[in-house]
Design an enzyme around this catalytic site. Structure first.
Site, mmCIF file in Angstrom:
data_model
loop_
_atom_site.group_PDB
_atom_site.id
_atom_site.type_symbol
_atom_site.label_atom_id
_atom_site.label_comp_id
_atom_site.label_asym_id
_atom_site.label_seq_id
_atom_site.Cartn_x
_atom_site.Cartn_y
_atom_site.Cartn_z
ATOM 1 N N LYS A 131 0.846 -1.196 0.000
ATOM 2 C CA LYS A 131 0.000 0.000 0.000
ATOM 3 C C LYS A 131 0.877 1.240 0.000
ATOM 4 O O LYS A 131 1.567 1.520 0.974
ATOM 5 C CB LYS A 131 -0.906 0.049 1.233
ATOM 6 C CG LYS A 131 -1.944 1.188 1.111
ATOM 7 C CD LYS A 131 -2.669 1.479 2.399
ATOM 8 C CE LYS A 131 -1.940 2.497 3.262
ATOM 9 N NZ LYS A 131 -1.912 3.861 2.681
ATOM 10 N N GLU A 167 10.340 0.509 10.221
ATOM 11 C CA GLU A 167 11.331 1.578 10.037
ATOM 12 C C GLU A 167 10.580 2.875 10.315
ATOM 13 O O GLU A 167 9.744 3.292 9.531
ATOM 14 C CB GLU A 167 11.888 1.524 8.622
ATOM 15 C CG GLU A 167 13.245 2.163 8.497
ATOM 16 C CD GLU A 167 13.143 3.615 8.151
ATOM 17 O OE1 GLU A 167 13.077 4.430 9.103
ATOM 18 O OE2 GLU A 167 13.091 3.931 6.966
ATOM 19 N N CYS A 201 13.074 10.463 7.505
ATOM 20 C CA CYS A 201 13.042 9.935 8.868
ATOM 21 C C CYS A 201 14.409 10.025 9.538
ATOM 22 O O CYS A 201 14.516 10.175 10.742
ATOM 23 C CB CYS A 201 12.548 8.505 8.870
ATOM 24 S SG CYS A 201 13.353 7.502 7.629
ATOM 25 N N GLU A 223 9.795 14.773 16.280
ATOM 26 C CA GLU A 223 10.127 14.739 14.863
ATOM 27 C C GLU A 223 9.237 15.735 14.123
ATOM 28 O O GLU A 223 8.011 15.652 14.189
ATOM 29 C CB GLU A 223 9.908 13.334 14.315
ATOM 30 C CG GLU A 223 10.359 13.194 12.875
ATOM 31 C CD GLU A 223 10.229 11.762 12.352
ATOM 32 O OE1 GLU A 223 9.279 11.075 12.741
ATOM 33 O OE2 GLU A 223 11.086 11.350 11.552
#
Lengths: 304, 291, 472
Positions: free
Chosen positions: C179, C252, C286, C383
Site C-alpha cells: 500500500k 522503520e 526519517c 520529529e
C-alpha cells in the site's frame, strides 16, 4: 599590500588550517555542476565569461605575429562580444602585446619567475619579473616553488612570493599554486593561504603545463579560501582557474560556483579570470547559437 | 553425625551483583514435582524488577565496552565455576524436575558445555554477522552488530538450568545485560547460578536473577521503557505472551516469541542490532572531481 | 547579479485520469475513489481507487496463490532475472518516473532524477543478484520465504520505499501486497504497469491504494509478514496489532537525528552536510539531521556559514532543474510543521529563515533554523519532518554523545571531525542504526538501513536486510 606576518607566523597559521574532506568537497562541486543555466541567463553568463578570459599563448613557438593576432582577437572577439580581460604571454612578448593593445583597456599579463617549473634561482626569477613589468605588463603570473612547498619549507615559499610581489611593483600579482603538483586538497588550501598572507592579488590554479590543471573542486576550495581570507582580513583576493577549461558548459559551471560561493563581489573580471585559449571560441559559437537559434561551427569563429 | 542439624540455604534474588531478599519482604515455598518442600524463594515484586532493570542498565555500557576477549574469558570462568559445583547443581536440578540424578548431571554438563560454546563466540559473532558493504560511491561502509542493551528474559519453565543458560549466554555474550525471571515453579537452580556468576568475574548487574510469579512481574518488565529486548520463550500461557508482546510494543522492544528455538547464531543475532557506519574515502585532489 | 532563468524539465509522464487497484496482475476498480493532487499547485492529478477490506482479502489471496504456485517454486535464478528486468525497465523509464514522482510528491526533479529513481533501480538490481544466492547469506543452508508480505510505505520517498520493500521480498521468494501512501500513489501505480510490461507473473506484486484504514486492514489480513515504514505512532499500533500472532514484522519509523560538529571538523563540508542533512527532500526524511549539535567554540562560525549557505537554497517549482527545496507534501504536513515551529518560537528559541519568495498556490515552508534550542524544547524532542533545523551546542565530546542519545529514537546520527579516533569513539557510542561520519544522508542498496529503540527494528538493504524476508 605587504604582509604583516613573519614567514614563521604565516607558516604556522597555514599548518594549523582545518582539513578538507575530499569527497564532500567534490560532492559540492558536482552539486553546483547540476545547475541548469538557460536562455537570458546563459547569454549573460557567456558574455561575462568572455570578459573574464586571460587569452593565453605560452609556447616556445610564440612569435610577434602570433601575439598580435591573439591581441586582435582579445580586443574584438566576434561582433558585439565583449573584449577579454587580458592576454597572457611570456615576458619576451609583453612589449608586442602591450603595443597591440595600447589604450584598449585589455590588460597584458605575463607569466614570470621561470615559468612553468620555477626551478631557477630566485634572483633570476626576480629579474624575470622586473623585466616583464618594465616591458609594460599589468599583471604578473608567478609560479610558487613547489619543491620547497612539498619539502615543507613554507617560510621559503612565503618569502619568495613576497619578494616577487615587491619586484612586481604596481602590477597585480597572480600566484600560481600548480595544484596538480600539490596533489592534496589540504595542500591546496595551505598554499592558497600562504600566498594570500604573502600578498597575492590573485591565486591561480595551474600553469596549464602539467597533467592535471584546473578542476572545479580545486577552484571551489580556492574560492572558499579567498572568501574566508576576506572575512578575516578585509582584503579581497581574486581567483583564476587555468588550463583544461575548454567549453561553455564548463565555464558556466565555474561562474555558478563563483555565484554561490563568493557572490556578486567576485563576478567581475577584476576578481575572477579564466586562463584559457580554446575556451573563447566555444563561448563565441554558443553565443552565435543563442542569437541565431542554430548550432555554429568552427569555421564561423576565427582561428588565431 | 546424623544428629547434626543441616544448614539450609536461603534462596535470595541476585541483583546488581548482590543477593538481596525481595524488597517486598515476601517469599514463596518451592517444592519438587512430588510435593517435597525444597525451600522458600524470594518472591520478587515490581520494585525488585525495577531495581534489576536499573542495575542492568548501569552495567550495560561498561560490559559492552569490555573487549570481546575478556567477555569470553569471563563466560569461560563461569563454566569453570559451574563445573566445580556440578554435583550441587545436579542435585538441585533433580530435586526441581524430578529427573534422576544421573540424567540431571548430564544436563548440568550440557549447560557447562553450552557456556563454553558461547564463551568462544564473543570474539567471532561480529565478524560473522557484520562486514564491509560495497556501496556505489567513494565511501567506506561497515556494518557491525551491537548489543540491544537491556534484555528481559522470562526463563523456560521446565528446563530450569540448560534453558536458562541458553537464554542468558547469547544475550550477555553480545554485550547485553539481562534481567531474568526464573522458572516460577523451579527457580532454585537459577538462584544458585547467581552464586556461580558472582564468583566468575562477571561484573555485578550483567545478569540479574529474579524469582517470583511470571504473571505478576513479567508485565512490569514488558512495559518498562528502559528495557530494549524481551525474551518470551519461557511464557507458557499464550494469552499472557500476547499481552506481554503488546505491552512491549509501546516502546517498540525487540521481542522473541514463545515456541521458537534457534541455533546459536540465531540467538546471538536476536539480541543485537546492526549499526552501519559510513565515511568518505578519498584524499587526492586533481582526480577531476565528480563533474 | 547572476540570476538563473527558469529551467523547466520538459519530459512529461503519461498520467491516466484514473487508476484502479492492481490485484492479480490487473487493474480493478473499487467502490470508492479519492483524488491525488500536486502539492506544488494543488491541482488534481488523477483519481484512484480506495481498497476496502474485501479488496485487501482478494489481493492477499492473489498473492498467496502466486506465492504457492509460481513464485515460491520458481528457481532463484529465474526470480532474479525478473528482478533484473524490472531494474532495467526502471532505468529505461527513469525520467518519466522522476517527473511523476516530483509532480505527485512535490520534491524537486533534481532529487527524483539524481537520487530517488536511480537508487530504486539499484535496489532491484542489487536484490536480483541475491535471488539465487540466498544460501550464502549466512542465514542457514536453505532459507525459506515467509510467504505473503503486507507492506505499507510512506509518502516521502514513494518509489524508493517501494523498491526497498518489494525488491528484497521478491528476491527471497515472497509475494507482496503493497500500500503506497494516500498522498503519493502515482509511482507505485506506474510500477504496477511496469510489472505488467515485465511479464511478472500475476499476483506476485499487488498494489492497493488507500488511506490508514486500508493499511490496517492489510496488517490484520492473512499475511505472514508486515513491513512498515512510517511514523512511530503507526508502527507502535502495528506492533500491538500483530502481538500474539505468527506474523513477523519489521518497522522503520521516525527519528530525531543528531548531527554532531566538533571544533576540528572540515567546516565547509560540515556545512554542506548539515544542509543536506535537514533540507534534502524538504526535511521529509526519517533520518534527517534535525538536531545540529555544534561545539560551542565553533558555533558562531558554523552558524554564520550555515545561514549564508541556506540563503542560497532555491525554493520553488519542483520541476525546475535548479530547485533545491520543493513543496511540502500535504496541507496536513504543512500544518504540523507550522505548529511545531510555532511551539519552538513559543518556547523561546530564536528562529531564522532566509528571505525567499514562495509560490502562491501549493504547500510551502521556508528553510528554517532555530538557534538557542534547549534539549527540553519540543523542537529538540519531536520529529518535525520538515525543513526545520534545531541548533544546540555542547562543550565536550561526552556531552555531545549524551545529548545525541537523549531521545527515544535511534535511527541515524552524524559526526564531523577530522580526527579518526574521535569518529570511531563517537560512532561506537551513538545509539543509532546508521552513523554518517563526515557525510550525511547517504543510502545504498548494499548498505543496511534501519533504527534502534523507537525508530523500529529490522534492516533494509545489504545482506542483513534479507533477514526480514526469510524464515530463519
Amino acid at each position: 599590500m605587504g604582509s604583516i606576518l613573519s614567514g614563521a607566523e604565516a607558516a604556522s597559521l597555514v599548518r594549523a588550517l582545518p582539513g578538507v574532506d575530499a569527497v564532500g568537497l567534490e560532492a559540492r562541486a558536482a552539486g553546483l555542476s547540476t545547475r541548469s543555466v538557460k536562455t537570458t541567463s546563459k547569454a549573460w553568463a557567456i558574455d561575462l565569461a568572455i570578459s573574464m578570459i586571460d587569452l593565453t599563448t605560452l609556447e616556445g613557438a610564440d612569435t610577434p605575429g602570433k601575439v598580435r593576432s591573439l591581441a586582435a582577437k582579445a580586443l574584438r572577439p566576434d561582433g558585439d562580444a565583449p573584449s577579454t580581460a587580458a592576454v597572457c604571454v611570456y615576458p619576451s612578448m609583453v612589449a608586442v602585446a602591450k603595443e597591440a593593445l595600447a589604450g584598449s583597456g585589455v590588460l597584458v599579463a605575463s607569466v614570470a619567475t621561470g615559468f612553468p617549473a620555477g626551478q631557477v634561482p630566485l634572483d633570476v626569477r626576480l629579474a624575470d619579473t622586473e623585466s616583464a613589468v618594465r616591458a609594460g605588463a599589468d599583471e604578473i603570473d608567478m609560479v610558487i616553488n613547489r619543491g620547497a612547498f612539498l619539502a615543507g619549507d613554507l617560510e621559503r615559499v612565503f618569502h619568495e612570493i613576497k619578494a616577487v610581489k615587491a619586484a612586481a611593483g604596481d602590477a597585480r600579482l597572480k600566484v600560481i599554486l600548480e595544484t596538480g603538483e600539490l596533489a592534496t586538497y589540504d595542500d591546496v588550501r595551505r598554499a592558497s593561504w600562504l600566498a594570500m598572507y604573502a600578498g597575492a592579488d590573485f591565486i591561480k590554479t595551474s600553469t596549464g603545463k602539467v597533467g592535471v590543471n584546473a578542476t572545479l573542486p580545486v577552484t571551489l576550495l580556492m574560492m572558499q579560501a579567498v572568501r574566508d581570507y576576506r572575512a578575516l582580513t578585509g582584503v579581497q583576493v581574486g581567483v583564476k582557474p587555468a588550463g583544461g577549461i575548454r567549453n561553455t558548459k564548463d565555464a558556466i559551471k565555474y561562474l555558478v560556483t563563483v555565484n554561490e560561493t563568493l557572490g556578486d563581489d567576485w563576478l567581475r573580471n577584476e576578481w575572477f579570470r579564466f586562463g584559457a585559449s580554446s575556451l573563447l571560441n566555444d563561448l563565441l559559437m554558443q553565443r552565435q547559437k543563442l542569437k541565431t537559434g542554430h548550432y555554429s561551427g568552427p569555421d564561423y569563429v576565427t582561428v588565431d | 553425625m546424623s544428629d547434626r542439624l543441616r544448614v539450609k540455604k536461603t534462596y535470595k534474588l541476585y541483583v546488581g551483583g548482590k543477593f538481596p531478599r525481595s524488597e517486598s519482604g515476601r517469599s514463596y515455598p518451592v517444592a519438587s514435582p512430588d510435593g517435597t518442600e525444597l525451600a522458600n524463594a524470594a518472591l520478587a515484586s515490581r520494585k525488585d524488577a525495577r531495581d534489576a532493570v536499573a542495575a542492568a542498565r548501569n552495567a550495560q555500557r561498561p560490559w559492552a565496552g569490555q573487549t570481546a576477549y575478556l567477555r569470553g574469558q569471563i563466560l569461560y570462568r563461569a563454566a569453570e565455576m559451574l563445573e566445580g559445583r556440578a554435583g550441587q547443581f545436579a542435585e538441585e536440578l533433580a530435586d526441581a524436575t524430578g529427573a534422576d540424578p544421573h540424567e540431571a548431571l548430564g544436563t548440568v554438563e550440557q549447560a557447562i558445555d553450552r557456556l563454553v560454546h558461547y564463551a568462544g563466540w564473543t570474539d567471532k559473532y561480529t565478524s560473522v554477522l557484520g562486514g564491509a558493504n560495497p556501496v556505489a560511491g567513494p565511501y567506506f561502509n561497515h556494518t557491525t552488530p551491537e548489543p540491544l542493551g537491556v534484555v528481559a528474559v522470562v526463563a523456560p519453565q521446565d528446563d530450569p538450568l540448560l534453558g536458562l543458560i541458553d537464554a542468558i549466554a547469547p544475550a550477555i555474550a553480545t554485550g547485553n545485560t539481562v534481567v531474568v525471571l526464573a522458572s516460577e515453579s523451579k527457580p532454585l537452580p537459577a538462584l544458585s547460578l547467581g552464586e556461580v556468576l558472582a564468583t566468575s568475574d562477571l561484573p555485578g548487574g550483567v545478569v540479574n536473577l529474579l524469582s517470583g510469579k511470571t504473571a505478576e512481574v513479567a508485565p512490569h518488565l514488558a512495559s518498562h521503557a528502559d528495557v530494549n529486548g524481551l525474551d518470551l520463550r519461557g511464557v507458557a500461557d499464550a494469552d499472557l505472551a500476547a499481552s506481554l508482546e503488546a505491552a512491549a510494543a509501546e516502546t517498540l522492544k525487540v521481542v522473541r516469541r514463545p515456541g521458537k528455538d534457534g541455533n546459536a547464531l540465531d540467538l546471538l543475532r536476536q539480541w543485537t542490532e546492526y549499526k552501519t557506519v559510513w565515511h568518505p574515502a578519498g584524499m587526492a585532489a586533481g582526480a577531476g572531481g565528480a563533474y | 547579479m547572476f540570476e538563473y532563468a527558469p529551467a523547466p524539465e520538459s519530459v512529461r509522464p503519461q498520467i491516466k485520469e484514473h487508476y484502479g487497484l492492481f490485484i492479480g496482475g490487473e487493474f480493478v476498480d473499487a467502490e470508492h475513489v479519492f483524488k491525488s493532487i500536486n502539492p506544488s499547485t494543488e491541482e488534481v492529478l488523477f483519481t484512484v481507487a480506495e481498497a476496502s477490506e474485501a479488496d485487501v482479502a482478494r489481493a492477499v489471496a492473489a498473492a498467496r496463490k502466486a506465492q504457492e504456485t509460481v513464485w515460491g517454486p520458481m528457481s532463484g535464478t529465474e526470480r532474479g532475472k525478473y528482478l533484473f528486468r524490472i531494474a532495467r525497465l526502471l532505468q529505461e523509464k527513469a525520467r518519466e518516473f522522476a517527473v511523476a514522482e516530483s509532480m505527485d510528491n512535490g520534491k524537486p526533479i533534481k532529487e527524483t532524477r539524481d537520487f530517488d529513481v536511480p537508487t530504486a533501480a539499484q535496489h532491484f538490481f542489487y536484490h536480483a543478484g541475491w535471488a539465487d544466492k540466498l544460501a550464502y547469506a549466512g542465514l542457514g543452508a536453505d532459507p525459506k520465504p515467509l510467504g505473503v508480505v503486507g507492506q505499507v510505505i510512506p509518502w516521502n520517498f514513494p518509489l524508493l520505499m517501494l523498491a526497498w520493500k518489494i525488491a528484497p521480498a521478491l528476491a527471497c521468494g515472497n509475494t507482496v501486497v503493497l500500500k503506497p501512501a494516500e498522498t503519493t500513489p502515482l509511482t507505485a501505480l506506474m510500477f504496477a504497469e511496469l510489472c505488467q510490461e515485465a511479464d511478472l507473473p500475476p499476483g506476485v506484486v499487488n498494489i492497493l491504494t488507500g488511506a490508514g484504514t486500508t493499511g490496517s486492514a492489510l496488517v490484520d489480513s492473512a499475511v505472514d509478514k508486515v513491513a512498515f515504514t512510517g511514523s512511530t505512532a503507526v508502527g507502535r499500533a502495528i506492533a500491538k496489532a500483530v502481538a500474539g500472532s505468527k506474523k513477523k514484522v519489521t518497522l522503520e519509523l521516525g527519528g530525531k537525528a543528531a548531527n554532531i560538529v566538533f571544533d576540528d571538523a572540515p567546516i565547509d563540508q560540515a556545512v554542506e552536510g548539515i544542509v543536506n542533512g535537514i533540507f534534502f527532500n524538504q526535511g521529509h526524511v526519517c533520518c534527517a539531521g534535525s538536531r545540529l549539535l555544534v561545539q560551542e567554540s565553533v558555533a558562531e562560525e558554523v552558524l554564520a556559514r550555515l545561514k549564508e549557505r541556506v540563503s542560497l537554497l532555491r525554493v520553488g517549482d519542483p520541476l525546475d532543474k535548479n530547485t533545491d527545496v520543493g513543496a511540502i507534501n500535504s496541507a496536513e504536513q504543512l500544518e504540523r510543521i507550522t505548529a511545531l515551529t510555532e511551539a519552538g518560537r513559543g518556547e523561546g528559541a530564536e528562529v531564522w529563515q532566509p528571505a525567499c519568495d514562495l509560490p502562491e498556490n501549493g504547500f510551502w515552508f521556508r528553510p528554517t533554523v532555530f538557534t538557542g534550542v534547549q534539549q527540553s524544547m519540543r523542537i529538540a524532542q519531536e520529529e518535525i519532518f520538515g525543513p526545520v533545523l534545531s541548533v544546540l551546542t555542547f562543550r565536550t565530546p561526552d556531552e555531545a554523545i549524551a545529548k545525541a542519545n537523549n531521545t527515544p529514537y535511534g535511527l541515524s546520527a552524524g559526526v564531523w571531525t577530522e580526527k579518526g579516533s574521535k569518529i570511531l569513539w563517537a560512532a561506537e557510542r551513538l545509539r543509532a542504526g546508521v552513523v554518517w561520519a563526515n557525510t550525511f544522508n547517504q543510502f545504498d542498496a548494499a548498505s543496511p538501513f534501519g533504527g534502534l529503540k523507537e525508530s523500529g527494528y529490522g534492516r533494509e538493504g545489504g545482506r542483513q536486510g534479507l533477514e526480514a524476508y526469510l524464515d530463519v
